[in-house]
Design a protein around this motif. Sequence first.
Motif, PDB file in Angstrom:
ATOM      1  N   PHE A  43       0.841  -1.191   0.000  1.00  0.00           N
ATOM      2  CA  PHE A  43       0.000   0.000   0.000  1.00  0.00           C
ATOM      3  C   PHE A  43       0.884   1.251   0.000  1.00  0.00           C
ATOM      4  O   PHE A  43       1.813   1.361   0.783  1.00  0.00           O
ATOM      5  CB  PHE A  43      -0.896   0.024   1.238  1.00  0.00           C
ATOM      6  CG  PHE A  43      -1.714   1.274   1.365  1.00  0.00           C
ATOM      7  CD1 PHE A  43      -2.934   1.381   0.738  1.00  0.00           C
ATOM      8  CD2 PHE A  43      -1.246   2.351   2.109  1.00  0.00           C
ATOM      9  CE1 PHE A  43      -3.689   2.546   0.846  1.00  0.00           C
ATOM     10  CE2 PHE A  43      -1.990   3.516   2.216  1.00  0.00           C
ATOM     11  CZ  PHE A  43      -3.215   3.613   1.584  1.00  0.00           C
ATOM     12  N   VAL A  44       0.575   2.173  -0.915  1.00  0.00           N
ATOM     13  CA  VAL A  44       1.267   3.455  -0.948  1.00  0.00           C
ATOM     14  C   VAL A  44       0.269   4.593  -0.803  1.00  0.00           C
ATOM     15  O   VAL A  44       0.443   5.490   0.005  1.00  0.00           O
ATOM     16  CB  VAL A  44       2.093   3.632  -2.241  1.00  0.00           C
ATOM     17  CG1 VAL A  44       2.715   5.021  -2.307  1.00  0.00           C
ATOM     18  CG2 VAL A  44       3.163   2.559  -2.353  1.00  0.00           C
ATOM     19  N   ASN A  45      -0.774   4.559  -1.616  1.00  0.00           N
ATOM     20  CA  ASN A  45      -1.713   5.678  -1.558  1.00  0.00           C
ATOM     21  C   ASN A  45      -3.147   5.231  -1.785  1.00  0.00           C
ATOM     22  O   ASN A  45      -3.407   4.161  -2.341  1.00  0.00           O
ATOM     23  CB  ASN A  45      -1.328   6.769  -2.567  1.00  0.00           C
ATOM     24  CG  ASN A  45      -1.148   6.225  -3.964  1.00  0.00           C
ATOM     25  OD1 ASN A  45      -1.989   5.508  -4.473  1.00  0.00           O
ATOM     26  ND2 ASN A  45      -0.032   6.559  -4.591  1.00  0.00           N
ATOM     27  N   PHE A  46      -4.031   6.062  -1.319  1.00  0.00           N
ATOM     28  CA  PHE A  46      -5.467   5.869  -1.494  1.00  0.00           C
ATOM     29  C   PHE A  46      -6.077   7.238  -1.724  1.00  0.00           C
ATOM     30  O   PHE A  46      -5.826   8.172  -0.964  1.00  0.00           O
ATOM     31  CB  PHE A  46      -6.103   5.232  -0.250  1.00  0.00           C
ATOM     32  CG  PHE A  46      -7.605   5.197  -0.309  1.00  0.00           C
ATOM     33  CD1 PHE A  46      -8.260   4.246  -1.080  1.00  0.00           C
ATOM     34  CD2 PHE A  46      -8.358   6.118   0.396  1.00  0.00           C
ATOM     35  CE1 PHE A  46      -9.650   4.226  -1.149  1.00  0.00           C
ATOM     36  CE2 PHE A  46      -9.741   6.105   0.337  1.00  0.00           C
ATOM     37  CZ  PHE A  46     -10.387   5.154  -0.439  1.00  0.00           C
ATOM     38  N   TYR A  47      -6.840   7.333  -2.803  1.00  0.00           N
ATOM     39  CA  TYR A  47      -7.547   8.572  -3.119  1.00  0.00           C
ATOM     40  C   TYR A  47      -9.040   8.281  -3.107  1.00  0.00           C
ATOM     41  O   TYR A  47      -9.510   7.472  -3.911  1.00  0.00           O
ATOM     42  CB  TYR A  47      -7.113   9.106  -4.491  1.00  0.00           C
ATOM     43  CG  TYR A  47      -5.625   9.352  -4.562  1.00  0.00           C
ATOM     44  CD1 TYR A  47      -5.048  10.422  -3.875  1.00  0.00           C
ATOM     45  CD2 TYR A  47      -4.794   8.517  -5.286  1.00  0.00           C
ATOM     46  CE1 TYR A  47      -3.681  10.647  -3.926  1.00  0.00           C
ATOM     47  CE2 TYR A  47      -3.423   8.730  -5.342  1.00  0.00           C
ATOM     48  CZ  TYR A  47      -2.873   9.796  -4.656  1.00  0.00           C
ATOM     49  OH  TYR A  47      -1.520  10.020  -4.697  1.00  0.00           O
ATOM     50  N   PRO A  48      -9.790   8.915  -2.202  1.00  0.00           N
ATOM     51  CA  PRO A  48     -11.231   8.660  -2.133  1.00  0.00           C
ATOM     52  C   PRO A  48     -11.922   9.035  -3.446  1.00  0.00           C
ATOM     53  O   PRO A  48     -11.557  10.018  -4.096  1.00  0.00           O
ATOM     54  CB  PRO A  48     -11.716   9.569  -1.001  1.00  0.00           C
ATOM     55  CG  PRO A  48     -10.496   9.900  -0.211  1.00  0.00           C
ATOM     56  CD  PRO A  48      -9.351   9.867  -1.185  1.00  0.00           C
ATOM     57  N   ALA A  49     -12.910   8.229  -3.813  1.00  0.00           N
ATOM     58  CA  ALA A  49     -13.743   8.552  -4.978  1.00  0.00           C
ATOM     59  C   ALA A  49     -14.692   9.685  -4.606  1.00  0.00           C
ATOM     60  O   ALA A  49     -14.891   9.994  -3.417  1.00  0.00           O
ATOM     61  CB  ALA A  49     -14.531   7.316  -5.403  1.00  0.00           C
ATOM     62  N   GLU A  50     -15.293  10.290  -5.605  1.00  0.00           N
ATOM     63  CA  GLU A  50     -16.259  11.361  -5.380  1.00  0.00           C
ATOM     64  C   GLU A  50     -17.401  10.852  -4.491  1.00  0.00           C
ATOM     65  O   GLU A  50     -17.725   9.659  -4.500  1.00  0.00           O
ATOM     66  CB  GLU A  50     -16.814  11.851  -6.728  1.00  0.00           C
ATOM     67  CG  GLU A  50     -15.770  12.526  -7.611  1.00  0.00           C
ATOM     68  CD  GLU A  50     -14.956  11.575  -8.487  1.00  0.00           C
ATOM     69  OE1 GLU A  50     -14.266  12.054  -9.392  1.00  0.00           O
ATOM     70  OE2 GLU A  50     -14.988  10.341  -8.264  1.00  0.00           O
ATOM     71  N   ASP A  51     -18.003  11.771  -3.748  1.00  0.00           N
ATOM     72  CA  ASP A  51     -19.024  11.417  -2.755  1.00  0.00           C
ATOM     73  C   ASP A  51     -20.168  10.579  -3.308  1.00  0.00           C
ATOM     74  O   ASP A  51     -20.711   9.731  -2.602  1.00  0.00           O
ATOM     75  CB  ASP A  51     -19.602  12.675  -2.093  1.00  0.00           C
ATOM     76  CG  ASP A  51     -18.616  13.336  -1.141  1.00  0.00           C
ATOM     77  OD1 ASP A  51     -17.624  12.687  -0.749  1.00  0.00           O
ATOM     78  OD2 ASP A  51     -18.842  14.506  -0.790  1.00  0.00           O
ATOM     79  N   TYR A  52     -20.557  10.802  -4.561  1.00  0.00           N
ATOM     80  CA  TYR A  52     -21.715  10.065  -5.082  1.00  0.00           C
ATOM     81  C   TYR A  52     -21.462   8.565  -5.223  1.00  0.00           C
ATOM     82  O   TYR A  52     -22.393   7.793  -5.434  1.00  0.00           O
ATOM     83  CB  TYR A  52     -22.216  10.668  -6.408  1.00  0.00           C
ATOM     84  CG  TYR A  52     -21.338  10.444  -7.616  1.00  0.00           C
ATOM     85  CD1 TYR A  52     -21.503   9.324  -8.434  1.00  0.00           C
ATOM     86  CD2 TYR A  52     -20.350  11.363  -7.961  1.00  0.00           C
ATOM     87  CE1 TYR A  52     -20.712   9.121  -9.553  1.00  0.00           C
ATOM     88  CE2 TYR A  52     -19.555  11.178  -9.078  1.00  0.00           C
ATOM     89  CZ  TYR A  52     -19.739  10.055  -9.874  1.00  0.00           C
ATOM     90  OH  TYR A  52     -18.953   9.865 -10.981  1.00  0.00           O
ATOM     91  N   HIS A  53     -20.211   8.113  -5.061  1.00  0.00           N
ATOM     92  CA  HIS A  53     -19.910   6.680  -5.094  1.00  0.00           C
ATOM     93  C   HIS A  53     -20.146   6.015  -3.739  1.00  0.00           C
ATOM     94  O   HIS A  53     -20.233   4.795  -3.666  1.00  0.00           O
ATOM     95  CB  HIS A  53     -18.462   6.452  -5.535  1.00  0.00           C
ATOM     96  CG  HIS A  53     -18.200   6.873  -6.931  1.00  0.00           C
ATOM     97  ND1 HIS A  53     -18.703   6.209  -8.022  1.00  0.00           N
ATOM     98  CD2 HIS A  53     -17.495   7.921  -7.429  1.00  0.00           C
ATOM     99  CE1 HIS A  53     -18.312   6.815  -9.132  1.00  0.00           C
ATOM    100  NE2 HIS A  53     -17.577   7.865  -8.798  1.00  0.00           N
ATOM    101  N   SER A  54     -20.247   6.794  -2.673  1.00  0.00           N
ATOM    102  CA  SER A  54     -20.433   6.231  -1.326  1.00  0.00           C
ATOM    103  C   SER A  54     -21.821   5.629  -1.189  1.00  0.00           C
ATOM    104  O   SER A  54     -22.811   6.224  -1.601  1.00  0.00           O
ATOM    105  CB  SER A  54     -20.256   7.318  -0.263  1.00  0.00           C
ATOM    106  OG  SER A  54     -18.937   7.789  -0.285  1.00  0.00           O
ATOM    107  N   ASN A  55     -21.864   4.443  -0.607  1.00  0.00           N
ATOM    108  CA  ASN A  55     -23.132   3.728  -0.388  1.00  0.00           C
ATOM    109  C   ASN A  55     -23.921   3.597  -1.684  1.00  0.00           C
ATOM    110  O   ASN A  55     -25.143   3.663  -1.686  1.00  0.00           O
ATOM    111  CB  ASN A  55     -23.978   4.441   0.674  1.00  0.00           C
ATOM    112  CG  ASN A  55     -23.288   4.466   2.006  1.00  0.00           C
ATOM    113  OD1 ASN A  55     -22.831   3.426   2.484  1.00  0.00           O
ATOM    114  ND2 ASN A  55     -23.188   5.628   2.595  1.00  0.00           N
TER     115      ASN A  55
END
Length: 191
Positions: free
Chosen positions: A146-158
């Motif tokens: 693991f090096v990095n994690f970039y959250p996806a845009e909010d509309y992908h949550s749930n």
Amino acid sequence: MTNLPKTELSIANGLEAATFGAGCFWCTEAIFQQLKGVEKVQSGFSGGHVEKPSYKQVVEGTTGHAEVVHLQFDPTIITFEELVQVFFTTHDPTTLNRQGADIGPQYRSAIFYHNPSQKEISERVSKGLEKDKVFDSPIVTELTEFVNFYPAEDYHSNYFDLNGHQPYCQFVIRPKVQKFRKDYLDKLKKE
């Protein structure tokens, strides 16, 4: 891959992190959210060469990222090994850069391990599945630190919970979730 800054993780006390790529993160999120001991599931991107990519960039298949879910889990309730078992049995780890109709490097099977223990467990589970010939073809899951994690845009949550009526959710995600719920009944959160 270029040298992107390492993502500094904020993990709640007593919890550990896990990061899995198993094709479309909407499917993967819908499964891991239901497990006892998984406290947080966040869809995003790992393993690429572009800092803070957008979903649109990633789905073009040129950033090197995989769609992933980043988990925070309580190891006193569910172990990393149990999470790896769920990971391997809820997607096809034998297809390179694809899951079903989703094709491209962003849909690759990948485990981004956070420490040497996670690497060892992932290798052991994978080798055991190969030895037992659980799959008809060889496992091609990428195992990368693991090096990095970039959250996806909010509309992908749930996404599945909020968009279950959409055709992709009905015909792709729902059958996976139903099979998972049947196979892992004893590991599910109480509703």
